[in-house]
Design an enzyme around this catalytic site. Structure first.
Site, mmCIF file in Angstrom:
data_model
loop_
_atom_site.group_PDB
_atom_site.id
_atom_site.type_symbol
_atom_site.label_atom_id
_atom_site.label_comp_id
_atom_site.label_asym_id
_atom_site.label_seq_id
_atom_site.Cartn_x
_atom_site.Cartn_y
_atom_site.Cartn_z
ATOM 1 C CG HIS A 1 20.095 -49.422 29.581
ATOM 2 N ND1 HIS A 1 21.282 -49.984 29.199
ATOM 3 C CD2 HIS A 1 19.824 -49.921 30.818
ATOM 4 C CE1 HIS A 1 21.716 -50.786 30.148
ATOM 5 N NE2 HIS A 1 20.856 -50.753 31.148
ATOM 6 C CG ASP B 1 26.128 -50.138 27.663
ATOM 7 O OD1 ASP B 1 26.967 -51.075 27.649
ATOM 8 O OD2 ASP B 1 25.135 -50.146 28.398
ATOM 9 C CG HIS C 1 22.268 -48.249 34.851
ATOM 10 N ND1 HIS C 1 22.254 -48.908 36.070
ATOM 11 C CD2 HIS C 1 22.148 -49.206 33.908
ATOM 12 C CE1 HIS C 1 22.135 -50.214 35.862
ATOM 13 N NE2 HIS C 1 22.055 -50.420 34.554
ATOM 14 C CD GLN D 1 19.819 -51.256 39.819
ATOM 15 O OE1 GLN D 1 19.443 -51.731 40.881
ATOM 16 N NE2 GLN D 1 19.954 -49.967 39.620
#
Length: 137
Positions: A100, A31, A98, A92
């Site tokens: 995490h 990230d 996605h 989001q």
């Protein structure tokens, strides 16, 4: 591909990323704005805003990659938060699916999922039964 999407630009190589592992349908990378050391994302290569928009094959591939990355992330602190914000109202920020994977430790100040909300919801028996009926498969 949605070339206005930052994640699609990562998939296409237009934006560089620290790619960790790639499959036919998914990719994992560090990230760019980590919440903890080792925070990574796993995304489908095709642009989908929500999990239910993905094909079963893409979904299986995505969560297989999540599964394969968990041990790596877990090796950092021994515990991993797995989070998906499925739509804008769920938090989001980038409208591309996605997942995490965030290394967690007891003193990271993040707390449990219930700490994200101001109070616990109190439902009547009737409301619980209505929800049960709507959600039961």
């Amino acid at each position: 591909m949605n070339m206005d999407c930052i994640f699609c630009k990562i998939v296409s190589g237009e934006i560089p990323a620290k790619i960790l592992k790639e499959t036919s349908n998914s990719v994992s990378f560090l990230d760019a704005f980590p919440l903890a050391k080792g925070h990574l994302l796993v995304i489908p290569k095709n642009h989908h805003q929500k999990i239910q928009d993905m094909s079963i094959e893409e979904n299986t591939d995505l969560f297989s990659l999540v599964h394969s990355m968990i041990s790596k992330v877990d090796s950092i602190t021994g515990s991993t938060l797995i989070a998906v914000h499925n739509g804008a109202d769920a938090g989001q920020e980038v409208p591309h699916v996605h997942v995490h994977l965030v290394p967690r430790s007891k003193d990271d100040s993040a707390g449990a999922i219930h700490s994200m909300f101001n109070s616990a919801l109190k439902l009547s028996d009737s409301e619980i039964n209505d929800l049960y009926t709507k959600l039961k498969v």
